[in-house]
Design a protein around this motif. Structure first.
Motif, PDB file in Angstrom:
ATOM      1  N   MET A 127       0.871  -1.169  -0.082  1.00 43.20           N
ATOM      2  CA  MET A 127       0.132  -0.083   0.103  1.00 43.20           C
ATOM      3  C   MET A 127       1.496   1.318  -0.259  1.00 43.20           C
ATOM      4  SD  MET A 127      -3.031  -0.467   3.111  1.00 43.20           S
ATOM      5  CE  MET A 127      -2.183  -2.571   3.534  1.00 43.20           C
ATOM      6  N   VAL A 128       1.696   1.087   0.789  1.00 47.93           N
ATOM      7  CA  VAL A 128       3.177   2.112   0.748  1.00 47.93           C
ATOM      8  C   VAL A 128       3.359   2.694  -0.641  1.00 47.93           C
ATOM      9  CG1 VAL A 128       4.682   3.304   2.212  1.00 47.93           C
ATOM     10  CG2 VAL A 128       3.074   2.157   2.960  1.00 47.93           C
ATOM     11  N   VAL A 129       3.993   1.416  -1.423  1.00 48.64           N
ATOM     12  CA  VAL A 129       5.059   1.563  -2.168  1.00 48.64           C
ATOM     13  C   VAL A 129       4.299   1.776  -4.110  1.00 48.64           C
ATOM     14  CG1 VAL A 129       6.133   0.263  -3.858  1.00 48.64           C
ATOM     15  CG2 VAL A 129       6.681  -0.346  -1.727  1.00 48.64           C
ATOM     16  N   ASN A 130       2.508   1.582  -3.582  1.00 50.92           N
ATOM     17  CA  ASN A 130       2.065   1.631  -4.479  1.00 50.92           C
ATOM     18  C   ASN A 130       0.776   2.775  -3.879  1.00 50.92           C
ATOM     19  OD1 ASN A 130       1.748   0.058  -6.509  1.00 50.92           O
ATOM     20  ND2 ASN A 130       1.885  -1.981  -4.979  1.00 50.92           N
ATOM     21  N   LYS A 131       1.272   3.629  -3.245  1.00 52.71           N
ATOM     22  CA  LYS A 131       0.678   5.161  -2.841  1.00 52.71           C
ATOM     23  C   LYS A 131      -0.834   4.992  -3.271  1.00 52.71           C
ATOM     24  CE  LYS A 131       4.156   8.150  -4.042  1.00 52.71           C
ATOM     25  NZ  LYS A 131       4.852   7.991  -4.384  1.00 52.71           N
ATOM     26  N   THR A 132      -1.691   3.586  -2.405  1.00 54.13           N
ATOM     27  CA  THR A 132      -3.153   3.378  -2.197  1.00 54.13           C
ATOM     28  C   THR A 132      -3.484   3.918  -1.076  1.00 54.13           C
ATOM     29  OG1 THR A 132      -2.477   1.224  -1.948  1.00 54.13           O
ATOM     30  CG2 THR A 132      -2.862   1.184  -3.875  1.00 54.13           C
ATOM     31  N   HIS A 133      -3.454   3.926  -0.372  1.00 57.11           N
ATOM     32  CA  HIS A 133      -3.670   3.861   0.955  1.00 57.11           C
ATOM     33  C   HIS A 133      -2.559   5.048   2.014  1.00 57.11           C
ATOM     34  CE1 HIS A 133      -5.464   0.345  -0.084  1.00 57.11           C
ATOM     35  NE2 HIS A 133      -7.037   1.058   0.463  1.00 57.11           N
ATOM     36  N   HIS A 134      -3.286   5.859   2.834  1.00 54.70           N
ATOM     37  CA  HIS A 134      -1.798   6.672   3.269  1.00 54.70           C
ATOM     38  C   HIS A 134      -2.783   6.928   5.737  1.00 54.70           C
ATOM     39  CE1 HIS A 134      -0.902   8.170  -0.399  1.00 54.70           C
ATOM     40  NE2 HIS A 134      -2.263   7.867  -0.918  1.00 54.70           N
ATOM     41  N   GLY A 135      -1.548   7.659   5.763  1.00 54.12           N
ATOM     42  CA  GLY A 135      -1.695   7.622   7.206  1.00 54.12           C
ATOM     43  C   GLY A 135      -2.092   6.630   7.814  1.00 54.12           C
ATOM     44  N   PRO A 136      -3.293   6.789   8.816  1.00 54.49           N
ATOM     45  CA  PRO A 136      -4.406   6.054   9.659  1.00 54.49           C
ATOM     46  C   PRO A 136      -5.320   5.092   8.724  1.00 54.49           C
ATOM     47  CG  PRO A 136      -4.792   8.311  10.265  1.00 54.49           C
ATOM     48  CD  PRO A 136      -3.822   8.502   9.167  1.00 54.49           C
ATOM     49  N   GLU A 137      -5.254   5.181   7.467  1.00 52.38           N
ATOM     50  CA  GLU A 137      -5.876   4.337   6.682  1.00 52.38           C
ATOM     51  C   GLU A 137      -5.669   2.768   6.376  1.00 52.38           C
ATOM     52  OE1 GLU A 137      -7.814   5.925   3.189  1.00 52.38           O
ATOM     53  OE2 GLU A 137      -5.579   6.298   2.946  1.00 52.38           O
ATOM     54  N   ILE A 138      -3.837   3.252   6.128  1.00 52.32           N
ATOM     55  CA  ILE A 138      -2.855   1.706   6.425  1.00 52.32           C
ATOM     56  C   ILE A 138      -3.494   1.600   7.222  1.00 52.32           C
ATOM     57  CG2 ILE A 138      -0.632   1.034   5.971  1.00 52.32           C
ATOM     58  CD1 ILE A 138      -0.145   3.636   4.676  1.00 52.32           C
ATOM     59  N   SER A 139      -2.901   1.211   9.305  1.00 47.87           N
ATOM     60  CA  SER A 139      -3.581   0.436   9.727  1.00 47.87           C
ATOM     61  C   SER A 139      -4.509  -0.323  10.051  1.00 47.87           C
ATOM     62  CB  SER A 139      -2.950   1.564  11.400  1.00 47.87           C
ATOM     63  OG  SER A 139      -2.614   0.175  11.975  1.00 47.87           O
ATOM     64  N   LYS A 140      -5.653   1.072   9.651  1.00 39.90           N
ATOM     65  CA  LYS A 140      -6.949   0.700  10.315  1.00 39.90           C
ATOM     66  C   LYS A 140      -6.866  -1.193   8.922  1.00 39.90           C
ATOM     67  CE  LYS A 140     -10.106   2.465  12.086  1.00 39.90           C
ATOM     68  NZ  LYS A 140      -9.635   2.927  12.855  1.00 39.90           N
ATOM     69  N   ARG A 141      -7.081  -0.663   7.539  1.00 40.83           N
ATOM     70  CA  ARG A 141      -6.775  -1.504   6.154  1.00 40.83           C
ATOM     71  C   ARG A 141      -5.908  -3.257   6.044  1.00 40.83           C
ATOM     72  NH1 ARG A 141      -8.680  -2.818   1.630  1.00 40.83           N
ATOM     73  NH2 ARG A 141      -7.762  -3.704  -0.462  1.00 40.83           N
ATOM     74  N   VAL A 142      -5.188  -2.799   7.410  1.00 44.20           N
ATOM     75  CA  VAL A 142      -4.248  -4.182   8.005  1.00 44.20           C
ATOM     76  C   VAL A 142      -5.604  -4.998   8.671  1.00 44.20           C
ATOM     77  CG1 VAL A 142      -2.700  -4.661   9.074  1.00 44.20           C
ATOM     78  CG2 VAL A 142      -1.931  -3.301   7.647  1.00 44.20           C
ATOM     79  N   GLU A 143      -5.845  -4.645   9.486  1.00 43.96           N
ATOM     80  CA  GLU A 143      -6.248  -5.256  11.153  1.00 43.96           C
ATOM     81  C   GLU A 143      -7.458  -5.833   9.880  1.00 43.96           C
ATOM     82  OE1 GLU A 143      -7.883  -2.249  14.543  1.00 43.96           O
ATOM     83  OE2 GLU A 143      -5.883  -1.916  14.521  1.00 43.96           O
ATOM     84  N   TYR A 144      -8.888  -4.933   9.102  1.00 45.12           N
ATOM     85  CA  TYR A 144      -9.395  -5.877   8.392  1.00 45.12           C
ATOM     86  C   TYR A 144      -9.269  -6.667   7.672  1.00 45.12           C
ATOM     87  CZ  TYR A 144     -12.309  -5.877   4.325  1.00 45.12           C
ATOM     88  OH  TYR A 144     -13.456  -6.271   3.645  1.00 45.12           O
ATOM     89  N   LEU A 145      -8.121  -6.610   6.889  1.00 43.77           N
ATOM     90  CA  LEU A 145      -7.163  -7.948   5.913  1.00 43.77           C
ATOM     91  C   LEU A 145      -7.258  -9.112   7.267  1.00 43.77           C
ATOM     92  CD1 LEU A 145      -5.110  -6.387   3.452  1.00 43.77           C
ATOM     93  CD2 LEU A 145      -7.435  -7.041   3.081  1.00 43.77           C
ATOM     94  N   LEU A 146      -6.277  -8.565   7.746  1.00 45.21           N
ATOM     95  CA  LEU A 146      -6.281 -10.034   8.845  1.00 45.21           C
ATOM     96  C   LEU A 146      -7.447 -10.252   9.276  1.00 45.21           C
ATOM     97  CD1 LEU A 146      -3.929  -8.518  11.009  1.00 45.21           C
ATOM     98  CD2 LEU A 146      -3.315 -10.588   9.520  1.00 45.21           C
ATOM     99  N   GLU A 147      -8.298  -9.767   9.482  1.00 41.61           N
ATOM    100  CA  GLU A 147      -9.661 -10.602   9.967  1.00 41.61           C
ATOM    101  C   GLU A 147     -10.221 -11.367   8.677  1.00 41.61           C
ATOM    102  OE1 GLU A 147     -12.386  -7.701  11.915  1.00 41.61           O
ATOM    103  OE2 GLU A 147     -11.033  -7.384  13.400  1.00 41.61           O
TER     104      GLU A 147
END
Ligand SMILES: Nc1ncnc2c1ncn2[C@@H]1O[C@H](COP(=O)(O)OP(=O)(O)OP(=O)(O)O)[C@@H](O)[C@H]1O
Ligand SMILES: [Mg+2]
Length: 335
Positions: A127-147
């Protein structure tokens, strides 16, 4: 631009005449350059939303094909069209977008996950390399994907060595999903896992396919491994496809002599349905010097075939595509 077949299935990936010839370094005294034809003149369509199972012996070129599709290898020749766009004819910047659309999951989740990175860093990296998500939304998405992949969000601070093989593969899947791909190349994604864990990961992949509208190219050695997850199956031999058909058609009515031999190798519990195993002579020929004419001719058991010296391409035969003119011209394949 989209491409539609006669059965109204939308083609997501269309491959034509694809080749990957690796140049082999010659010795000091030998000026001749040899090429290893890992993938040789391969043609294939993959439909949107399907799981296409690709099987073939070790060394027949499955990973090389997957890597070309995922943009990790540059084809020597041929065309890869993704959603109507020729991936070989676009700029590097445009290619980046398609690099997101096509992700790959590898066999060994341990070596494909960086041991020095936490799960959060691993999953957020694309997400960082491709600049698809930024800041706190990255951490939220990681949690979502883990679930989504059946892992607790608290695991995000842990390192790969703290997980079992099945859990590591789930982390690999979460990373592949991070940038919302449309096609995932699963290269022997469950082969290294325990049988019961294999079933769990296959079920997870199946669920994610419907949930995220994904398309899979699912690579495995043998037909037994792709049976449950695939809609259609392609059988690869020495760099090219010898048969493509819907899953049931491949299992119930294999047409190419090579597919027949693979089917005969699947253990059958019911003694009334057991058939003799077809043992092919010899090993897979060298991709440096493949047989002339039909690439299967050195191991084929069809007697008096008149097409041995002709190179074979996939031709329609009922709902199969078969690269054996003996079959498509109505000949009998008996062992
Ligand atoms: N980078 C490379 N340079 C030279 N030859 C290569 C390279 N990568 C693969 N090959 C060769 O290309 C052929 C196909 O390899 P590939 O890994 O695609 O096979 P595979 O079908 O995935 O095998 P397996 O089932 O064992 O994973 C093999 O002969 C291999 O040695
Ligand atoms: Mg491989």
């Amino acid at each position: 631009m989209t491409n539609t077949t006669s059965e109204n299935k939308e083609v997501l990936l269309s491959i034509k005449g694809l080749c990957k010839h690796f140049e082999l370094k010659s010795g000091l005294l030998n000026n001749k350059t040899n090429y290893l034809k890992a993938v040789d003149n391969l043609t294939l369509d993959i439909y949107k939303g399907e799981c296409f199972g690709l099987v073939g012996e070790s060394g027949c070129g499955k990973t090389t094909l997957g890597k070309m599709i995922a943009g990790l290898y540059k084809p020597t020749q041929g065309e890869i069209m993704f959603n109507g766009v020729n991936l070989g004819a676009i700029t590097r910047n445009e290619r980046r977008k398609y690099a997101r659309d096509i992700q790959m999951i590898f066999q060994d989740p341990y070596s494909s996950l960086n041991p020095r990175m936490t799960v959060e860093e691993i999953i957020s990296e694309p997400m960082v390399v491709n600049k698809t998500h930024h800041g706190p939304e990255i951490s939220k998405r990681v949690e979502y994907l883990l679930e989504c992949v059946g892992l607790a969000k608290q695991y995000k601070t842990r390192y790969p060595h703290e997980f079992s093989g099945g859990q590591r593969q789930r982390i690999g899947i979460a990373r592949a999903l991070a940038v919302s791909p449309r096609l995932i190349v699963c290269d022997e994604a469950v082969s290294a896992l325990d049988v019961s864990i294999q079933a769990q990961i296959l079920n997870l992949l199946d669920d994610l396919k419907s949930e995220f509208g994904l398309t899979y190219l699912f690579i495995a050695h043998g037909l037994a491994a792709v049976k449950h997850i695939s809609d259609r199956i392609g059988v690869m031999y020495l760099g090219s496809l010898v048969e493509v058909a819907p899953k049931e058609a491949i299992y119930d009515n294999p047409m190419h002599p090579y597919t027949k031999s693979l089917i005969s190798a699947i253990p059958i519990i019911d003694p009334n349905k057991r058939k003799d195993r077809i043992l092919l002579k010899g090993d897979l020929p060298s991709p440096i010097d493949p047989p002339k004419g039909c690439r299967f001719n050195s191991r084929c058991f069809v007697e008096n075939c008149q097409y041995k010296q002709e190179s074979q391409i996939l031709l329609p035969n009922g709902n199969h595509l078969v690269a054996c003119k003996h079959v498509t011209e109505g000949g009998v394949v008996e062992h």
